[in-house]
Every structure is written in structure tokens, then in C-alpha cells.
Design a protein around this motif. Structure first.
Motif, PDB file in Angstrom:
ATOM      1  N   ASP A   1       0.834  -1.209   0.000  1.00 55.95           N
ATOM      2  CA  ASP A   1       0.000   0.000   0.000  1.00 55.95           C
ATOM      3  C   ASP A   1       0.868   1.257   0.000  1.00 55.95           C
ATOM      4  OD1 ASP A   1      -2.322  -1.513   0.007  1.00 55.95           O
ATOM      5  OD2 ASP A   1      -2.682  -1.276   2.165  1.00 55.95           O
ATOM      6  N   PHE A   2       1.922   1.277   0.825  1.00 60.17           N
ATOM      7  CA  PHE A   2       2.808   2.435   0.876  1.00 60.17           C
ATOM      8  C   PHE A   2       3.577   2.607  -0.441  1.00 60.17           C
ATOM      9  CE2 PHE A   2       2.684   2.198   5.682  1.00 60.17           C
ATOM     10  CZ  PHE A   2       1.997   3.385   5.824  1.00 60.17           C
ATOM     11  N   ARG A   3       3.957   1.509  -1.065  1.00 61.91           N
ATOM     12  CA  ARG A   3       4.594   1.583  -2.390  1.00 61.91           C
ATOM     13  C   ARG A   3       3.651   2.242  -3.388  1.00 61.91           C
ATOM     14  NH1 ARG A   3       6.510  -3.598  -1.379  1.00 61.91           N
ATOM     15  NH2 ARG A   3       8.749  -3.592  -1.122  1.00 61.91           N
ATOM     16  N   LEU A   4       2.397   1.820  -3.346  1.00 62.17           N
ATOM     17  CA  LEU A   4       1.404   2.343  -4.278  1.00 62.17           C
ATOM     18  C   LEU A   4       1.147   3.840  -4.027  1.00 62.17           C
ATOM     19  CD1 LEU A   4      -0.448   1.664  -6.623  1.00 62.17           C
ATOM     20  CD2 LEU A   4      -2.195   1.010  -4.958  1.00 62.17           C
ATOM     21  N   ILE A   5       1.084   4.244  -2.772  1.00 62.95           N
ATOM     22  CA  ILE A   5       0.887   5.666  -2.451  1.00 62.95           C
ATOM     23  C   ILE A   5       2.040   6.486  -3.018  1.00 62.95           C
ATOM     24  CG2 ILE A   5       0.865   7.362  -0.566  1.00 62.95           C
ATOM     25  CD1 ILE A   5      -0.655   5.157   1.086  1.00 62.95           C
ATOM     26  N   ASP A   6       3.274   6.060  -2.752  1.00 62.61           N
ATOM     27  CA  ASP A   6       4.439   6.782  -3.277  1.00 62.61           C
ATOM     28  C   ASP A   6       4.416   6.801  -4.799  1.00 62.61           C
ATOM     29  OD1 ASP A   6       7.202   7.984  -3.041  1.00 62.61           O
ATOM     30  OD2 ASP A   6       7.687   6.127  -4.123  1.00 62.61           O
ATOM     31  N   PHE A   7       4.095   5.670  -5.409  1.00 59.81           N
ATOM     32  CA  PHE A   7       4.011   5.598  -6.869  1.00 59.81           C
ATOM     33  C   PHE A   7       2.993   6.598  -7.408  1.00 59.81           C
ATOM     34  CE2 PHE A   7       1.743   4.085 -10.588  1.00 59.81           C
ATOM     35  CZ  PHE A   7       2.762   3.988 -11.510  1.00 59.81           C
ATOM     36  N   ASN A   8       1.806   6.624  -6.813  1.00 60.60           N
ATOM     37  CA  ASN A   8       0.757   7.537  -7.290  1.00 60.60           C
ATOM     38  C   ASN A   8       1.161   8.999  -7.141  1.00 60.60           C
ATOM     39  OD1 ASN A   8      -1.054   5.575  -8.202  1.00 60.60           O
ATOM     40  ND2 ASN A   8      -1.960   5.334  -6.184  1.00 60.60           N
ATOM     41  N   LEU A   9       1.868   9.335  -6.063  1.00 65.33           N
ATOM     42  CA  LEU A   9       2.314  10.719  -5.862  1.00 65.33           C
ATOM     43  C   LEU A   9       3.304  11.141  -6.951  1.00 65.33           C
ATOM     44  CD1 LEU A   9       2.754  10.764  -1.989  1.00 65.33           C
ATOM     45  CD2 LEU A   9       1.107  12.117  -3.314  1.00 65.33           C
ATOM     46  N   ILE A  10       4.318  10.312  -7.196  1.00 63.44           N
ATOM     47  CA  ILE A  10       5.329  10.705  -8.191  1.00 63.44           C
ATOM     48  C   ILE A  10       4.765  10.589  -9.607  1.00 63.44           C
ATOM     49  CG2 ILE A  10       6.517   8.486  -8.497  1.00 63.44           C
ATOM     50  CD1 ILE A  10       8.250  11.903  -8.141  1.00 63.44           C
ATOM     51  N   ASP A  11       3.908   9.615  -9.841  1.00 62.02           N
ATOM     52  CA  ASP A  11       3.302   9.455 -11.167  1.00 62.02           C
ATOM     53  C   ASP A  11       2.438  10.673 -11.497  1.00 62.02           C
ATOM     54  OD1 ASP A  11       2.841   7.781 -13.527  1.00 62.02           O
ATOM     55  OD2 ASP A  11       0.797   7.558 -12.764  1.00 62.02           O
ATOM     56  N   GLY A  12       1.657  11.136 -10.537  1.00 60.36           N
ATOM     57  CA  GLY A  12       0.842  12.338 -10.744  1.00 60.36           C
ATOM     58  C   GLY A  12       1.702  13.563 -11.011  1.00 60.36           C
ATOM     59  N   ALA A  13       2.804  13.677 -10.278  1.00 59.92           N
ATOM     60  CA  ALA A  13       3.708  14.810 -10.477  1.00 59.92           C
ATOM     61  C   ALA A  13       4.350  14.763 -11.867  1.00 59.92           C
ATOM     62  CB  ALA A  13       4.785  14.814  -9.397  1.00 59.92           C
ATOM     63  N   VAL A  14       4.775  13.589 -12.282  1.00 62.08           N
ATOM     64  CA  VAL A  14       5.391  13.433 -13.609  1.00 62.08           C
ATOM     65  C   VAL A  14       4.383  13.785 -14.694  1.00 62.08           C
ATOM     66  CG1 VAL A  14       6.272  11.703 -15.240  1.00 62.08           C
ATOM     67  CG2 VAL A  14       7.155  11.780 -12.901  1.00 62.08           C
ATOM     68  N   GLN A  15       3.170  13.291 -14.576  1.00 60.32           N
ATOM     69  CA  GLN A  15       2.143  13.591 -15.573  1.00 60.32           C
ATOM     70  C   GLN A  15       1.848  15.094 -15.625  1.00 60.32           C
ATOM     71  OE1 GLN A  15      -1.320  11.005 -15.441  1.00 60.32           O
ATOM     72  NE2 GLN A  15      -0.037   9.275 -14.892  1.00 60.32           N
ATOM     73  N   SER A  16       1.794  15.727 -14.477  1.00 59.92           N
ATOM     74  CA  SER A  16       1.554  17.184 -14.450  1.00 59.92           C
ATOM     75  C   SER A  16       2.686  17.938 -15.121  1.00 59.92           C
ATOM     76  CB  SER A  16       1.412  17.681 -13.010  1.00 59.92           C
ATOM     77  OG  SER A  16       0.220  17.206 -12.448  1.00 59.92           O
ATOM     78  N   MET A  17       3.923  17.558 -14.821  1.00 56.19           N
ATOM     79  CA  MET A  17       5.073  18.221 -15.435  1.00 56.19           C
ATOM     80  C   MET A  17       5.058  18.018 -16.940  1.00 56.19           C
ATOM     81  SD  MET A  17       8.307  17.707 -12.904  1.00 56.19           S
ATOM     82  CE  MET A  17       7.852  16.325 -11.900  1.00 56.19           C
ATOM     83  N   ASP A  18       4.744  16.805 -17.373  1.00 50.27           N
ATOM     84  CA  ASP A  18       4.728  16.509 -18.807  1.00 50.27           C
ATOM     85  C   ASP A  18       3.615  17.275 -19.512  1.00 50.27           C
ATOM     86  OD1 ASP A  18       6.869  14.830 -18.470  1.00 50.27           O
ATOM     87  OD2 ASP A  18       5.712  12.974 -18.581  1.00 50.27           O
ATOM     88  N   GLN A  19       2.520  17.507 -18.824  1.00 53.71           N
ATOM     89  CA  GLN A  19       1.394  18.209 -19.416  1.00 53.71           C
ATOM     90  C   GLN A  19       1.678  19.697 -19.595  1.00 53.71           C
ATOM     91  OE1 GLN A  19      -2.208  17.857 -17.120  1.00 53.71           O
ATOM     92  NE2 GLN A  19      -3.381  19.111 -18.502  1.00 53.71           N
ATOM     93  N   PHE A  20       2.376  20.291 -18.646  1.00 60.86           N
ATOM     94  CA  PHE A  20       2.558  21.738 -18.653  1.00 60.86           C
ATOM     95  C   PHE A  20       3.928  22.201 -19.140  1.00 60.86           C
ATOM     96  CE2 PHE A  20      -0.816  21.043 -15.484  1.00 60.86           C
ATOM     97  CZ  PHE A  20      -1.815  21.786 -16.101  1.00 60.86           C
ATOM     98  N   TYR A  21       4.856  21.296 -19.330  1.00 58.48           N
ATOM     99  CA  TYR A  21       6.205  21.716 -19.768  1.00 58.48           C
ATOM    100  C   TYR A  21       6.623  20.951 -20.994  1.00 58.48           C
ATOM    101  CZ  TYR A  21       6.428  23.937 -15.238  1.00 58.48           C
ATOM    102  OH  TYR A  21       6.195  24.712 -14.141  1.00 58.48           O
TER     103      TYR A  21
END
Length: 129
Positions: free
Chosen positions: A109-129
Motif C-alpha cells: 500500500d505504501f509503495r502504491l501511495i508513493d508511486f501515485n504521488l510521483i506518477d501524478g507529479a510526472v504527468q503534471s510536469m509533462d502536461q505543462f512543460y
């Protein structure tokens, strides 16, 4: 935006190891990930994600993923201040109460939480930059 992810999370490594620069520190602790990121910031890399993102306390999870720039430049004081403050905060939590010996399921569960946090950040960066 080109980025490098520093992580000790196999889920993050498995998704991104062929898509971008990734530094996989499999056996490293939460604090070791932050310290590694701090060392890279001292070399001139810029912090792209906040090291204390999410609502999971540093003493609750062993997993952490942080994004930094691929390009290095002069020392970014803001990145340094954020990582130093994050390390101090994490130390306070960890010294106050050690990370429990979680079951395999809770660690997933903690692996998945960390994954979702960084995955969301990467997607946001890719969308706006």
C-alpha cells in the motif's frame, strides 16, 4: 520537462526505468533518498517535486521518490532550502517514532501511495512543460 527520479520504490522503477533517467536506490531508507537528492542539489541539480509531498509521515513509510532536473546549473538555493528543511522534518518524525515493521500488504500500500504521488507529479510536469 526532462527529469530524473530518485527512488527506492520498485513500482516507480518498473514504470519509468526505460522512459527517463532514474536512480534506483533499492536498499536505501527514506532519509537516504532525501540525502542523495540533497547531494545532487549541491552538484547543481534543481528539485522538481517536494520531498514531503502527500500525507504519509516520514516515519510511517520506507518509500520515497523525488524528481530532480536532468540538467545541472549553479546551486539552486530554493531547492537546497526545501531539501534541508525536509530532511530536518523527516529526522524529527523518524527519531520520535521509528517506522513500524509493516506487513507485506501494508508495505505494498505504501509503495502504491508513493508511486501515485510521483506518477501524478510526472504527468503534471509533462502536461505543462
Amino acid at each position: 520537462m526532462k527529469k530524473t527520479i530518485i527512488t527506492n520504490n520498485v513500482l516507480v522503477y518498473d514504470k519509468y526505468n526505460e522512459k527517463m533517467d532514474i536512480i534506483y536506490l533499492k536498499e536505501s531508507s527514506y532519509l537516504e533518498i532525501l540525502s542523495y537528492a540533497r547531494n545532487k542539489i549541491h552538484e547543481g541539480y534543481k528539485l522538481l517535486t517536494h520531498p514531503l509531498s502527500g500525507s504519509v509521515k516520514p516515519n510511517e513509510t520506507p518509500f520515497k521518490s523525488v524528481a530532480i532536473s536532468v540538467e545541472k546549473d549553479k546551486l539552486d538555493i530554493e531547492s537546497l532550502e526545501i531539501i534541508e528543511s525536509s530532511i530536518n522534518t523527516a529526522k524529527k518524525f523518524i527519531e520520535g517514532k521509528k517506522t513500524p515493521r509493516w506487513t507485506k500488504e501494508i508495505l505494498e500500500d505504501f509503495r502504491l501511495i508513493d508511486f501515485n504521488l510521483i506518477d501524478g507529479a510526472v504527468q503534471s510536469m509533462d502536461q505543462f512543460y
